[in-house]
Design a protein around this motif. Structure first.
Motif, mmCIF file in Angstrom:
data_model
loop_
_atom_site.group_PDB
_atom_site.id
_atom_site.type_symbol
_atom_site.label_atom_id
_atom_site.label_comp_id
_atom_site.label_asym_id
_atom_site.label_seq_id
_atom_site.Cartn_x
_atom_site.Cartn_y
_atom_site.Cartn_z
ATOM 1 N N MET A 38 51.872 77.419 27.433
ATOM 2 C CA MET A 38 50.650 76.950 26.601
ATOM 3 C C MET A 38 50.652 76.829 24.983
ATOM 4 N N LYS A 39 50.245 75.629 24.595
ATOM 5 C CA LYS A 39 50.263 75.244 23.261
ATOM 6 C C LYS A 39 49.624 76.192 22.077
ATOM 7 N N CYS A 91 41.473 84.991 25.725
ATOM 8 C CA CYS A 91 41.641 83.549 25.007
ATOM 9 C C CYS A 91 40.941 83.861 23.728
ATOM 10 N N LYS A 150 45.487 80.833 22.843
ATOM 11 C CA LYS A 150 46.371 81.107 23.764
ATOM 12 C C LYS A 150 45.856 82.038 24.696
#
Length: 482
Positions: free
Chosen positions: A243-244, A402, A409
């Motif tokens: 994940m970015k 998140c 992330k």
């Protein structure tokens, strides 16, 4: 504080049981070992490691609080105890747990063997919730019970004191546990029946709140900048790690450094707790006949592979835990590389107490002799969430944790579900093979001797025979059924 009135057995019975040792188990919460998490514990190392053994290859089989604690208590892998995550729906302190395996913990076994038993601190994350009996529920096997209601915190919490809830607002939890421990020990004598004591402080779990006298003690400490810290390319890892943003921005890295320092500072109060208990045992002439173990329910990460902060992953920093042990017939200042698991604690405690072993997945770690070969399993069932951070774009209940502070992330998801097999053969092999239950059916494999930071996923080019060998092991293991 006069909470416990622990009656003494007769002198005759006490004499019969004199050979049975006392047992003390410390379980910290989310304490890493690969990132230096034992370094602040100078008093603990002096009182336990220097007087006993450091187990250098200790692992949790499920790197998350509630399932790991269920494994400690029962000696079972997650697939057998069925505590799947930190929710009641996932089995955490659920009715099924209470009506089933909670009746088969090591406390129940030792209580039947005339041990006096005491528990203080975090039990299971959902303990004390109204829907599962509230704080009135005292798990079987414990004579003296001081259970934290809910998850780890340092202030503003409730304790179930033998089934009666008491609210604390300004008292630092680790110190409160220390006071209860001292009070329990006030009633113990060498001629008394033996005792089992479990102390489970909150540190260094979030919210990483140090005791005031230790605030700023490690303000200059930073997360170790090792090869897997804040990596810019994680293309060979499963999707959640990819994940970015990758790498993390500077402001997030600074926050990780702050958390790292605060975690160390919370552990200083644990260090005081350990010293207090050891000194009390010594003054009471109980120390020589007492086993003391120190460990954590799982490890932790802070920026490794550009993941912000959490556990739940099958990597070394999340699955490897500290483990110290001292007691009768354990050599001082010794180190063992035997692979051991938290599921071994159950069998170890029963052996210490001279109790007939029960059917578990673990095995006693005693005597500490070279036994370098072991094949074991790691497993986790991912957890979603109905709660969203309004600052994040994600509105998918398959995702959880998140946080906007963590660049949105996510730390978990329902398909962050995996089974791993790890094969350790002395100094020759240490190989881990993980299969994820995601849309990609992703597989990761690492040679831990050649690649201790798990930088290169070997699976794409893995020898077909080795690939088949580990695949067959996982197929025979079989994942947990929903």
């Amino acid at each position: 504080m006069k909470t416990f009135q622990c009656g003494l057995l007769s002198v005759y019975i006490g004499a019969v049981l004199a050979a049975q040792p006392n047992i003390v188990l410390f379980i910290t919460d989310d304490q890493d070992v690969t990132l230096g998490g034992m370094k602040p514990l100078v008093k603990t190392l002096k009182n336990i490691a220097n007087e006993g053994a450091s187990m250098m290859n200790a692992f949790t089989s499920t790197p998350i609080c509630c399932p790991s604690r269920a494994s400690i208590l029962t000696g079972l892998y997650q697939k057998h105890h069925q505590v799947l995550n930190n929710s009641i729906e996932g089995g955490c302190s659920s009715r099924n747990w209470q009506l089933g395996l909670e009746k088969s913990t090591f406390a129940v076994a030792l209580k039947k063997a005339n041990y006096s038993t005491f528990y203080a601190g975090k039990y299971m994350n959902k303990y004390g919730q109204k829907s599962v009996g509230g704080p009135e529920h005292v798990p079987p096997g414990w004579d003296s019970w001081v259970g934290l209601v809910g998850n780890s915190r340092y202030y503003n919490y409730s304790l179930s004191i033998n089934g009666t809830a008491k609210k604390y607002t300004t008292e630092y939890l680790t110190n409160v546990l220390s006071a209860f421990a001292e009070e329990f020990l006030d009633y113990q004598r060498p001629e008394n029946s033996p005792f089992l004591m479990v102390l489970a402080p909150p540190a260094p779990h979030a919210p990483f709140t140090p005791e005031p006298k230790y605030v700023g003690k490690f303000k200059d400490k930073r997360v170790p900048r090792e090869p897997h810290f804040n990596t810019a390319n994680n293309s060979d890892k499963h999707w959640l790690v990819r994940m970015k943003p990758v790498p993390l921005p500077n402001e997030t890295v600074e926050l990780l450094d702050d958390y790292y320092a605060m975690r160390w500072e919370t552990l200083l109060s644990v260090d005081d707790l350990v010293e207090t208990v050891v000194n009390k045992l010594r003054r009471s002439e109980l120390l020589e006949n007492t086993y003391i173990m120190f460990t954590s329910d799982n490890g932790f990460h802070l920026g490794q592979y550009s993941m912000p902060w959490d556990k739940r992953q099958p990597y070394e920093f999340d699955v490897r835990v500290p483990f110290l042990i001292k007691g009768p017939n354990i050599s001082k200042k010794s180190m063992s590389t035997n692979p051991i698991l938290l599921i071994d604690i159950h069998a170890t405690i029963l052996q210490m107490a001279g109790v007939q072993p029960m059917s578990t997945d673990g095995r006693s770690i005693l005597p500490i002799e070279p036994t370098g070969n072991r094949t074991f399993y790691l497993e986790y069932r991912g957890e979603g969430s109905e709660k969203y951070d309004p600052s994040c774009p994600w509105r998918d209940n398959h995702l959880s944790l998140c946080s906007s502070k963590a660049c949105c992330k996510c730390q978990d998801s329902t398909n962050n579900t995996y089974s791993c097999v790890r094969s350790v053969i002395d100094e020759v092999e240490d190989f881990v093979f993980c299969r994820f239950e995601d849309d990609e059916a992703f597989v990761e494999a690492y040679d831990m001797i050649k690649d201790p930071y798990q930088l290169v996923n070997l699976y794409p080019g893995l020898d077909p025979a080795k690939r088949k060998h580990f695949s067959v092991l996982l197929d025979s293991w079989m994942p947990v059924e929903d």
